[in-house]
Design a protein around this motif. Structure first.
Motif, PDB file in Angstrom:
ATOM      1  N   ASP A 554       1.082  -1.161  -0.215  1.00 58.45           N
ATOM      2  CA  ASP A 554       0.046   0.142  -0.077  1.00 58.45           C
ATOM      3  C   ASP A 554       1.028   0.881   0.251  1.00 58.45           C
ATOM      4  OD1 ASP A 554      -2.355  -1.213  -0.183  1.00 58.45           O
ATOM      5  OD2 ASP A 554      -2.318  -1.056   2.112  1.00 58.45           O
ATOM      6  N   LYS A 555       0.347   2.301  -0.673  1.00 60.95           N
ATOM      7  CA  LYS A 555       1.027   3.770  -0.445  1.00 60.95           C
ATOM      8  C   LYS A 555       1.015   4.409   0.594  1.00 60.95           C
ATOM      9  CE  LYS A 555      -0.347   4.948  -5.132  1.00 60.95           C
ATOM     10  NZ  LYS A 555      -0.690   6.258  -6.728  1.00 60.95           N
ATOM     11  N   VAL A 556       2.072   4.896   1.576  1.00 57.27           N
ATOM     12  CA  VAL A 556       1.937   5.193   2.290  1.00 57.27           C
ATOM     13  C   VAL A 556       0.630   6.179   2.941  1.00 57.27           C
ATOM     14  CG1 VAL A 556       3.220   7.393   4.345  1.00 57.27           C
ATOM     15  CG2 VAL A 556       4.197   5.348   2.927  1.00 57.27           C
ATOM     16  N   ARG A 557      -0.191   6.152   4.003  1.00 55.72           N
ATOM     17  CA  ARG A 557      -0.860   7.427   3.798  1.00 55.72           C
ATOM     18  C   ARG A 557      -0.597   8.249   3.857  1.00 55.72           C
ATOM     19  NH1 ARG A 557      -5.228   5.587   0.547  1.00 55.72           N
ATOM     20  NH2 ARG A 557      -5.378   2.802   0.498  1.00 55.72           N
ATOM     21  N   ILE A 558      -0.504   9.811   4.827  1.00 55.22           N
ATOM     22  CA  ILE A 558      -0.863  10.755   4.936  1.00 55.22           C
ATOM     23  C   ILE A 558      -1.511  11.854   5.286  1.00 55.22           C
ATOM     24  CG2 ILE A 558       1.289  13.087   4.784  1.00 55.22           C
ATOM     25  CD1 ILE A 558       2.785  11.680   2.703  1.00 55.22           C
ATOM     26  N   LEU A 559      -2.450  12.417   6.451  1.00 44.84           N
ATOM     27  CA  LEU A 559      -3.897  12.318   6.202  1.00 44.84           C
ATOM     28  C   LEU A 559      -3.622  13.663   7.375  1.00 44.84           C
ATOM     29  CD1 LEU A 559      -5.902   8.935   7.506  1.00 44.84           C
ATOM     30  CD2 LEU A 559      -4.766  10.575   4.516  1.00 44.84           C
ATOM     31  N   GLN A 560      -4.457  14.624   6.465  1.00 44.66           N
ATOM     32  CA  GLN A 560      -4.235  16.148   7.152  1.00 44.66           C
ATOM     33  C   GLN A 560      -5.359  15.683   8.325  1.00 44.66           C
ATOM     34  OE1 GLN A 560      -4.740  19.861   5.071  1.00 44.66           O
ATOM     35  NE2 GLN A 560      -3.772  20.945   6.462  1.00 44.66           N
ATOM     36  N   THR A 561      -5.385  16.475   8.822  1.00 43.90           N
ATOM     37  CA  THR A 561      -7.229  16.484  10.868  1.00 43.90           C
ATOM     38  C   THR A 561      -6.588  17.515  10.573  1.00 43.90           C
ATOM     39  OG1 THR A 561      -8.253  15.094  11.597  1.00 43.90           O
ATOM     40  CG2 THR A 561      -5.619  14.923  12.317  1.00 43.90           C
ATOM     41  N   GLU A 562      -7.865  18.450  11.574  1.00 45.80           N
ATOM     42  CA  GLU A 562      -8.627  19.086  12.603  1.00 45.80           C
ATOM     43  C   GLU A 562      -7.459  18.606  14.112  1.00 45.80           C
ATOM     44  OE1 GLU A 562      -9.007  22.575  11.860  1.00 45.80           O
ATOM     45  OE2 GLU A 562      -8.720  22.494   9.435  1.00 45.80           O
ATOM     46  N   LYS A 563      -6.872  19.531  14.672  1.00 45.73           N
ATOM     47  CA  LYS A 563      -6.249  19.108  15.865  1.00 45.73           C
ATOM     48  C   LYS A 563      -7.218  18.565  16.729  1.00 45.73           C
ATOM     49  CE  LYS A 563      -2.460  21.946  16.801  1.00 45.73           C
ATOM     50  NZ  LYS A 563      -1.662  22.666  16.948  1.00 45.73           N
ATOM     51  N   SER A 564      -8.707  19.006  16.805  1.00 45.45           N
ATOM     52  CA  SER A 564      -9.400  18.599  17.685  1.00 45.45           C
ATOM     53  C   SER A 564     -10.173  17.279  16.743  1.00 45.45           C
ATOM     54  CB  SER A 564     -11.094  19.721  17.528  1.00 45.45           C
ATOM     55  OG  SER A 564     -10.946  19.788  16.205  1.00 45.45           O
ATOM     56  N   GLU A 565      -9.715  16.805  15.761  1.00 42.26           N
ATOM     57  CA  GLU A 565     -10.419  16.189  15.324  1.00 42.26           C
ATOM     58  C   GLU A 565      -9.169  14.096  15.456  1.00 42.26           C
ATOM     59  OE1 GLU A 565     -13.815  15.143  14.448  1.00 42.26           O
ATOM     60  OE2 GLU A 565     -14.114  17.262  15.558  1.00 42.26           O
ATOM     61  N   ARG A 566      -8.582  15.057  15.357  1.00 41.14           N
ATOM     62  CA  ARG A 566      -7.528  13.994  15.397  1.00 41.14           C
ATOM     63  C   ARG A 566      -7.571  12.413  16.333  1.00 41.14           C
ATOM     64  NH1 ARG A 566      -3.398  14.527  19.836  1.00 41.14           N
ATOM     65  NH2 ARG A 566      -1.148  13.811  18.946  1.00 41.14           N
ATOM     66  N   MET A 567      -7.925  12.882  17.794  1.00 43.08           N
ATOM     67  CA  MET A 567      -7.758  11.355  18.236  1.00 43.08           C
ATOM     68  C   MET A 567      -9.150  10.493  17.833  1.00 43.08           C
ATOM     69  SD  MET A 567      -6.314  10.577  20.869  1.00 43.08           S
ATOM     70  CE  MET A 567      -7.058   9.223  20.854  1.00 43.08           C
ATOM     71  N   LYS A 568      -9.581  11.009  16.872  1.00 39.08           N
ATOM     72  CA  LYS A 568     -11.055   9.965  15.943  1.00 39.08           C
ATOM     73  C   LYS A 568     -10.165   9.859  14.506  1.00 39.08           C
ATOM     74  CE  LYS A 568     -15.360  12.873  17.597  1.00 39.08           C
ATOM     75  NZ  LYS A 568     -16.230  13.904  16.776  1.00 39.08           N
ATOM     76  N   MET A 569      -9.217  10.913  13.688  1.00 39.55           N
ATOM     77  CA  MET A 569      -8.809   9.922  12.751  1.00 39.55           C
ATOM     78  C   MET A 569      -7.782   8.635  13.137  1.00 39.55           C
ATOM     79  SD  MET A 569      -8.373  10.362   9.818  1.00 39.55           S
ATOM     80  CE  MET A 569      -8.524  11.824   9.180  1.00 39.55           C
ATOM     81  N   LEU A 570      -7.213   9.166  14.146  1.00 45.14           N
ATOM     82  CA  LEU A 570      -6.269   7.959  14.633  1.00 45.14           C
ATOM     83  C   LEU A 570      -7.379   6.784  15.341  1.00 45.14           C
ATOM     84  CD1 LEU A 570      -3.811   6.737  15.839  1.00 45.14           C
ATOM     85  CD2 LEU A 570      -4.374   7.843  18.234  1.00 45.14           C
ATOM     86  N   ILE A 571      -8.265   6.676  16.240  1.00 46.48           N
ATOM     87  CA  ILE A 571      -9.161   6.112  16.582  1.00 46.48           C
ATOM     88  C   ILE A 571      -9.660   5.134  14.658  1.00 46.48           C
ATOM     89  CG2 ILE A 571     -11.149   5.015  17.396  1.00 46.48           C
ATOM     90  CD1 ILE A 571     -10.585   7.230  19.416  1.00 46.48           C
ATOM     91  N   LYS A 572     -10.054   5.760  13.897  1.00 50.05           N
ATOM     92  CA  LYS A 572     -10.583   5.007  12.630  1.00 50.05           C
ATOM     93  C   LYS A 572      -9.443   4.742  11.850  1.00 50.05           C
ATOM     94  CE  LYS A 572     -12.948   6.634   8.264  1.00 50.05           C
ATOM     95  NZ  LYS A 572     -12.759   8.682   7.750  1.00 50.05           N
ATOM     96  N   ALA A 573      -8.404   5.390  11.430  1.00 46.55           N
ATOM     97  CA  ALA A 573      -6.763   4.571  11.633  1.00 46.55           C
ATOM     98  C   ALA A 573      -6.456   3.440  11.674  1.00 46.55           C
ATOM     99  CB  ALA A 573      -5.692   6.105  11.260  1.00 46.55           C
ATOM    100  N   LEU A 574      -6.779   3.053  13.825  1.00 49.66           N
ATOM    101  CA  LEU A 574      -6.499   2.077  13.934  1.00 49.66           C
ATOM    102  C   LEU A 574      -7.740   1.218  13.644  1.00 49.66           C
ATOM    103  CD1 LEU A 574      -5.735   2.817  17.351  1.00 49.66           C
ATOM    104  CD2 LEU A 574      -4.460   1.631  16.084  1.00 49.66           C
TER     105      LEU A 574
END
Length: 696
Positions: A554-574
């Motif tokens: 897979d390609k390296v995933r580089i995702l931009q997210t708002e600071k307030s949403e970073r934990m949501k994005m982390l959990i979604k990625a996990l």
């Protein structure tokens, strides 16, 4: 299935059945023989040999071998098939070997032969043996079941086409929480290091994922096999960066049938030799200082305290100070125990500087003080009047106590502080960079007992060691037998380590040293390695870059997210990664404080995970949350790097190395999350290797 492949598979099935039957028979017979507990030396030796055979056979039951090499020695009528495994297995009642030990001379052909119709050769105790290789075959056996047969060379076809296919098959396997052996996939360049001569200081520059740690461990197993009459396992040692790393590599040597090798960190080993005379300052203070975010982080140069005290110039200065101290160490005046009786200072000088000159300082002092006491006894002996004798004995004892006050006993710490008065240690607490100088002083005071000497030393992550540390280890190592390995591109502890391998190589004679480069990375996919290389290049690193094996993913995933949403994005990625085949995942933060906060947030969200800190002693697998500077040396199926923005990762070389370390921990998947502007080390235009979209 192709007819030729099917034929090879059937042939190996029959061979496996034959070998397994022989192993079971031998093991059953040996297990019926009771252990010997008597005192007869011959029986003890025989019992020890039987126990070793039992261990080898037990280990070989599930996976007796992993390779086959058909080799026709010059002058012989036909090729001989050699089956190669982790341990040699003899066929009972015959001089024939069922399985050849991977460390045996003929087995070296399995690793060094890279194809072609020309003759091949290997070194044996009888000299060089040449001949022709007809077949090189890899086999995968799990729990006595033949799973895979791959011919990586067939003389009839002169083909090595399947070589990379088999390597990729093994590299594609997922990670658990322990490093594994690589006996079935050792590459030719790795094998040259493993089989290098014993009394050599090897320095290995290996890129991330080149297998350098595993190669070093296999080298220990090889040295014990090849030089079994010259070295002992308990006289070998591995120095690792921390206790958690030692736990991570702990299963490799037992898998190779090797036990009793010492494993330690330099600081714990040094404190043990210093008999806990000093305490080590909390390393987290230093780590948090050097890996701080922002402009307050200290500049790393040759004047940094760790680099200065770790330099050979500081060692030379210490040597000069010790030599000067030795000249004024003993009292400057003669000893007069009572009026009319004098022991001339010239005599004391003779005892100290001539008669006992070959002893270390503390031992010389002890011997000279004992000599003075004997001289007193001899001078008191002729005095026959008991009251006078008693009076003089008491008086001389008091005089000697006073005299010896000008000749104090020193510890390593007290002498170090005497030589460097500006270096004071509160509550005997020292910094890491003081350990090598303290050990050097200790050795000058007390010498090195023979039981402390090593037959071979492995220094892992050696780019974080100082020249002074290596110089001290050299004092404890017979015949300069070293395996020193690391990666300058991962030199994130440059405030105490080295900038160039010449800082080490210059310490050893050219004829007694060797330098190797391992540039192929077997850990990560092409996309991850090429992205990681670009991080180094954008940070100004011009050293050896990794060359990936042809394993795409897979390609390296580089995702931009708002600071307030970073934990949501982390959990979604996990959750996305956990839905796949990855069993070990790392969430990597920039600092330890941020790592601890992430760990707490994930716990609250119900995500099962483990926190890794600088005090950690065990790597548990699963999901790990850790700061980037503790990730070095570890491997995971997938990695998520947090806060890869311009604040946390600037364009400096040290930040480039930190980010490179984080990127090169994973085998299969790499994700980078950031808010605001991405780090200048990240090339968002590299569409060949990266994706900025969450996978569908």
């Amino acid at each position: 299935m192709d007819e030729k492949i099917q034929s090879a598979y059937q042939e190996e099935m029959l061979r496996l059945e034959h070998t397994s039957k022989k192993i079971d028979q031998q093991l059953e017979r040996l297990q019926r023989i009771p252990a010997y507990y008597g005192k007869d030396l011959t029986e003890q030796v025989l019992d020890s040999m039987r126990e070793q055979s039992r261990r080898n056979l037990s280990k070989a039951v599930d996976e007796p071998y992993f390779g086959r090499l058909d080799f026709q020695e010059s002058g012989k009528g036909a090729p001989t098939p050699y089956y190669i495994g982790k341990a040699g297995i003899e066929e009972e009642g015959s001089s024939k070997l069922l399985v050849i030990d991977w460390r045996a001379p003929v087995a070296s052909l399995f690793y060094s032969f890279t194809g072609g119709l020309d003759a091949a050769a290997y070194d044996s105790p009888d000299g060089l043996i040449d001949g022709l290789v007809y077949l090189k075959r890899n086999v995968v056996i799990r729990k006595q079941i033949l799973q895979r047969v791959v011919d990586t060379f067939d003389r009839e076809q002169d083909s090595l086409a399947a070589h990379d296919e088999f390597l990729l098959y093994r590299l594609g396997e997922n990670k658990d929480n322990k490093l594994r052996d690589i006996v079935s996939t050792i590459q030719a360049e790795q094998d040259r290091i493993i089989r290098a001569a014993k009394n050599t200081a090897l320095i290995i520059q290996g890129v991330a994922g080149s297998g350098k740690t595993t190669v070093a461990l296999h080298r220990l197993a090889y040295l014990l096999y090849q030089y079994r009459d010259q070295i002992r396992a308990e006289k070998m040692i591995i120095f690792a960066p921390n206790r958690m790393f030692l736990d991570y590599i702990s299963s490799v040597l037992p898998e190779l049938g090797v036990g009793d090798i010492q494993q330690n960190t330099f600081s714990d080993w040094a404190l043990d030799i210093l008999e806990q005379e000093v305490k080590l300052a909390d390393p987290t203070v230093t780590l948090n200082t050097w890996f701080a975010i922002g402009p307050n982080r200290p500049e790393i140069n040759e004047h940094a305290p760790g680099r200065f005290k770790g330099s050979l110039s500081f060692k030379e200065d210490l040597e000069q100070k010790l030599a000067s101290f030795e000249q004024i160490y003993i009292p400057s005046s003669s000893f007069q125990p009572w009026e009319g009786k004098v022991l001339p200072i010239q005599t004391i000088h003779e005892w100290f500087f001539v008669e006992n000159n070959h002893y270390p300082l503390a031992k010389r002092r002890d011997r000279v003080v004992a000599r003075i006491k004997r001289w007193l006894e001899m001078e008191l002996e002729p005095i026959w009047e008991m009251s006078r004798k008693k009076e003089l004995k008491q008086k001389s004892a008091q005089k000697l106590r006073t005299y010896l006050k000008s000749w104090p006993e020193h510890t390593a710490l007290s002498l170090y502080q005497l030589l460097y008065p500006d270096t004071q240690f509160k509550h005997k607490t020292v910094q890491h960079e003081d350990l090598a100088p303290l050990l050097f002083v200790h050795c000058r005071l007390h010498g090195i007992p023979s039981e402390r000497m090593f037959d071979h030393v492995v220094v892992d992550e050696a780019q974080d060691f100082s020249p002074f540390q290596i110089a001290v280890l050299d004092m404890f190592t017979r015949n300069r037998s070293f395996t020193i390995l690391g990666d300058l591109s991962q030199g994130i502890h440059a405030y105490q380590g080295i900038m160039d391998w010449k800082e080490f190589s210059s310490m050893f004679p050219e004829e007694q040293s060797g330098y190797f480069e391992l540039e192929r990375s077997y850990r990560s996919t092409m996309e991850i390695i090429q992205f990681a290389n670009s991080v180094l290049s954008r940070g100004g690193q011009t050293g050896l870059l990794a060359v990936p094996v042809f394993r795409s993913g897979d390609k390296v995933r580089i995702l931009q997210t708002e600071k307030s949403e970073r934990m949501k994005m982390l959990i979604k990625a996990l959750n996305r990664i956990r839905a796949g085949s990855s069993s070990t995942i790392a969430v990597i933060a920039r600092t330890e404080k941020q790592s601890e906060k992430l760990y707490g947030n994930l716990q609250q969200a119900g995500i099962p995970c483990n926190s890794i800190s600088s005090r950690q002693r065990e790597y548990k697998g699963g999901i790990s949350v850790l700061p980037v500077y503790l990730a070095k040396g570890l491997e995971f199926d997938a990695v998520i790097l947090m806060d890869v923005d311009g604040e946390h990762y600037t364009s400096s070389i040290i930040d480039a190395k930190l980010l490179y370390v984080g990127c090169t921990r994973c085998l299969h998947e790499l994700w980078l999350l950031y808010s605001g502007e991405a780090s200048p080390l990240v090339d968002l235009q590299d569409r060949e290797n990266i994706s900025t979209e969450f996978p569908q």
